[in-house]
Design a protein around this motif. Structure first.
Motif, PDB file in Angstrom:
ATOM      1  N   LEU A 136       0.826  -1.207   0.000  1.00  0.00           N
ATOM      2  CA  LEU A 136       0.000   0.000   0.000  1.00  0.00           C
ATOM      3  C   LEU A 136       0.865   1.264   0.000  1.00  0.00           C
ATOM      4  CD1 LEU A 136      -2.843  -0.973   2.507  1.00  0.00           C
ATOM      5  CD2 LEU A 136      -3.029  -0.724   0.024  1.00  0.00           C
ATOM      6  N   THR A 137       1.923   1.235   0.774  1.00  0.00           N
ATOM      7  CA  THR A 137       2.839   2.382   0.807  1.00  0.00           C
ATOM      8  C   THR A 137       3.475   2.617  -0.560  1.00  0.00           C
ATOM      9  OG1 THR A 137       3.336   2.014   3.138  1.00  0.00           O
ATOM     10  CG2 THR A 137       4.907   3.329   1.894  1.00  0.00           C
ATOM     11  N   GLN A 138       3.913   1.523  -1.201  1.00  0.00           N
ATOM     12  CA  GLN A 138       4.529   1.642  -2.525  1.00  0.00           C
ATOM     13  C   GLN A 138       3.537   2.165  -3.558  1.00  0.00           C
ATOM     14  OE1 GLN A 138       7.737   1.336  -1.125  1.00  0.00           O
ATOM     15  NE2 GLN A 138       8.083   0.766  -3.258  1.00  0.00           N
ATOM     16  N   LEU A 139       2.301   1.695  -3.482  1.00  0.00           N
ATOM     17  CA  LEU A 139       1.278   2.139  -4.424  1.00  0.00           C
ATOM     18  C   LEU A 139       0.988   3.634  -4.241  1.00  0.00           C
ATOM     19  CD1 LEU A 139      -1.191  -0.890  -4.239  1.00  0.00           C
ATOM     20  CD2 LEU A 139       0.150  -0.206  -6.242  1.00  0.00           C
ATOM     21  N   LEU A 157      -1.473   6.234  -9.270  1.00  0.00           N
ATOM     22  CA  LEU A 157      -2.038   5.253  -8.346  1.00  0.00           C
ATOM     23  C   LEU A 157      -2.833   4.192  -9.102  1.00  0.00           C
ATOM     24  CD1 LEU A 157      -2.644   4.323  -5.427  1.00  0.00           C
ATOM     25  CD2 LEU A 157      -4.664   5.811  -5.492  1.00  0.00           C
ATOM     26  N   ASN A 158      -2.474   2.935  -8.874  1.00  0.00           N
ATOM     27  CA  ASN A 158      -3.262   1.816  -9.405  1.00  0.00           C
ATOM     28  C   ASN A 158      -4.407   1.584  -8.432  1.00  0.00           C
ATOM     29  OD1 ASN A 158      -4.330  -0.725 -10.079  1.00  0.00           O
ATOM     30  ND2 ASN A 158      -2.353  -1.490 -10.826  1.00  0.00           N
ATOM     31  N   GLU A 175      -7.983  -6.679   1.553  1.00  0.00           N
ATOM     32  CA  GLU A 175      -7.368  -7.863   2.143  1.00  0.00           C
ATOM     33  C   GLU A 175      -6.693  -7.538   3.473  1.00  0.00           C
ATOM     34  OE1 GLU A 175      -4.840  -9.796  -0.678  1.00  0.00           O
ATOM     35  OE2 GLU A 175      -6.525 -10.547  -1.880  1.00  0.00           O
ATOM     36  N   LEU A 176      -6.053  -6.393   3.555  1.00  0.00           N
ATOM     37  CA  LEU A 176      -5.423  -5.991   4.816  1.00  0.00           C
ATOM     38  C   LEU A 176      -6.479  -5.832   5.907  1.00  0.00           C
ATOM     39  CD1 LEU A 176      -3.003  -5.126   6.500  1.00  0.00           C
ATOM     40  CD2 LEU A 176      -3.306  -2.802   5.617  1.00  0.00           C
ATOM     41  N   ASP A 177      -7.617  -5.229   5.575  1.00  0.00           N
ATOM     42  CA  ASP A 177      -8.701  -5.087   6.556  1.00  0.00           C
ATOM     43  C   ASP A 177      -9.182  -6.452   7.038  1.00  0.00           C
ATOM     44  OD1 ASP A 177      -8.538  -2.360   6.326  1.00  0.00           O
ATOM     45  OD2 ASP A 177     -10.259  -2.172   4.969  1.00  0.00           O
ATOM     46  N   TRP A 178      -9.343  -7.396   6.086  1.00  0.00           N
ATOM     47  CA  TRP A 178      -9.766  -8.752   6.465  1.00  0.00           C
ATOM     48  C   TRP A 178      -8.740  -9.416   7.383  1.00  0.00           C
ATOM     49  CZ3 TRP A 178     -11.283 -10.380   0.811  1.00  0.00           C
ATOM     50  CH2 TRP A 178     -12.558  -9.885   0.518  1.00  0.00           C
ATOM     51  N   GLN A 184      -8.004  -3.503  -3.659  1.00  0.00           N
ATOM     52  CA  GLN A 184      -7.967  -4.933  -3.357  1.00  0.00           C
ATOM     53  C   GLN A 184      -7.018  -5.217  -2.191  1.00  0.00           C
ATOM     54  OE1 GLN A 184      -6.736  -7.438  -6.613  1.00  0.00           O
ATOM     55  NE2 GLN A 184      -6.611  -9.272  -5.343  1.00  0.00           N
ATOM     56  N   THR A 185      -5.843  -4.599  -2.228  1.00  0.00           N
ATOM     57  CA  THR A 185      -4.865  -4.814  -1.163  1.00  0.00           C
ATOM     58  C   THR A 185      -5.385  -4.291   0.167  1.00  0.00           C
ATOM     59  OG1 THR A 185      -3.070  -4.600  -2.778  1.00  0.00           O
ATOM     60  CG2 THR A 185      -2.473  -4.437  -0.463  1.00  0.00           C
TER      61      THR A 185
END
Length: 236
Positions: free
Chosen positions: A204-207, A213-214, A224-227, A220-221
């Motif tokens: 997320l930091t890299q994005l 921004l993708n 998933e991190l929240d999950w 999506q990332t």
């Protein structure tokens, strides 16, 4: 590791093989798994399939060393092309590959009618478990068991699936964490997903730092991190 003493990972794979199974071990390497299980009296028949000539020759030597040529057939073939419906295989093991590759092997075998859809699938992906679970669901395989283990500082998951007469439904979280694994709350599971949380935080930091921004990948990332954080809170 040898034909009688398996690695911790392969030993666990072998524990999911039913008594008197007719086994196809795909990507069998030195045929350690079918030879060990045959020596223990677990199998009635086995195929050791290898696509690379060197490991294929090694597998043949292992089988011949134990005088098991009459019950273990070593075949040089790509994936499930090592088996035919006439072999009456009821159990398939595929271990030590990426989840995407295992999925491709299953898909190609399914298209070429090498699967009878009566087989127990015992799958040990090194990475990419989610994509493998998605394939299983799409082809009406129910996940009947799962386990997670650590060996040589690496974490491995094993997925066991069997055909279902009805559609199989899992939540997105089930597909990510494993419908059975996420109920077990083991220290190894917590360790894995703590690592995965840090990896997604880094992504997320890299994005965010990218020139453009993708958004799709970011969303999506982040989802998933929240999950992952929700699951970790539940497991603690």
């Amino acid at each position: 590791m040898n034909e009688q003493l398996l690695s911790k990972r392969l030993e666990q794979v072998g524990r999911f093989v039913p008594k008197d199974a007719r086994l196809a071990d795909i990507g069998s390497d030195h045929a350690y798994l079918p030879v060990a299980l045959m020596l223990k009296g677990v199998l009635s028949y086995a195929i050791a399939g290898e696509v690379v000539k060197g490991p294929y020759q090694s597998a043949k030597r292992q089988v011949e060393k134990q005088h098991l040529q009459h019950v273990i057939d070593v075949r040089l073939a790509d994936g499930l092309e090592a088996i035919t419906l006439a072999d009456k295989i009821d159990t398939i093991t595929i271990a030590g590959m990426g989840g995407s590759l295992i999925r491709s092997i299953l898909e190609n075998g399914n298209q070429k009618k090498r699967l009878a859809h009566r087989e127990r699938l015992i799958l040990q992906p090194n990475i990419g478990e989610k994509t493998l679970r998605e394939w299983l669901v799409a082809h009406r395989y129910k996940i009947v068991d799962e386990t997670i283990l650590t060996e040589n500082q690496k974490i491995y998951e094993i997925i066991v699936a069997e055909p279902s007469d009805t559609a199989v439904v899992y939540t997105p979280q089930d597909l990510l964490f494993g419908p059975i694994l996420r109920q077990q709350h083991t220290p190894t599971l917590v360790e894995k997903w703590s690592r995965e949380a840090k990896q997604r935080e880094y992504v997320l930091t890299q994005l965010q730092q990218a020139a453009t921004l993708n958004q799709e990948k970011y969303d999506q990332t982040k989802q998933e991190l929240d999950w992952i954080m929700e699951e970790l809170a539940t497991w603690s």
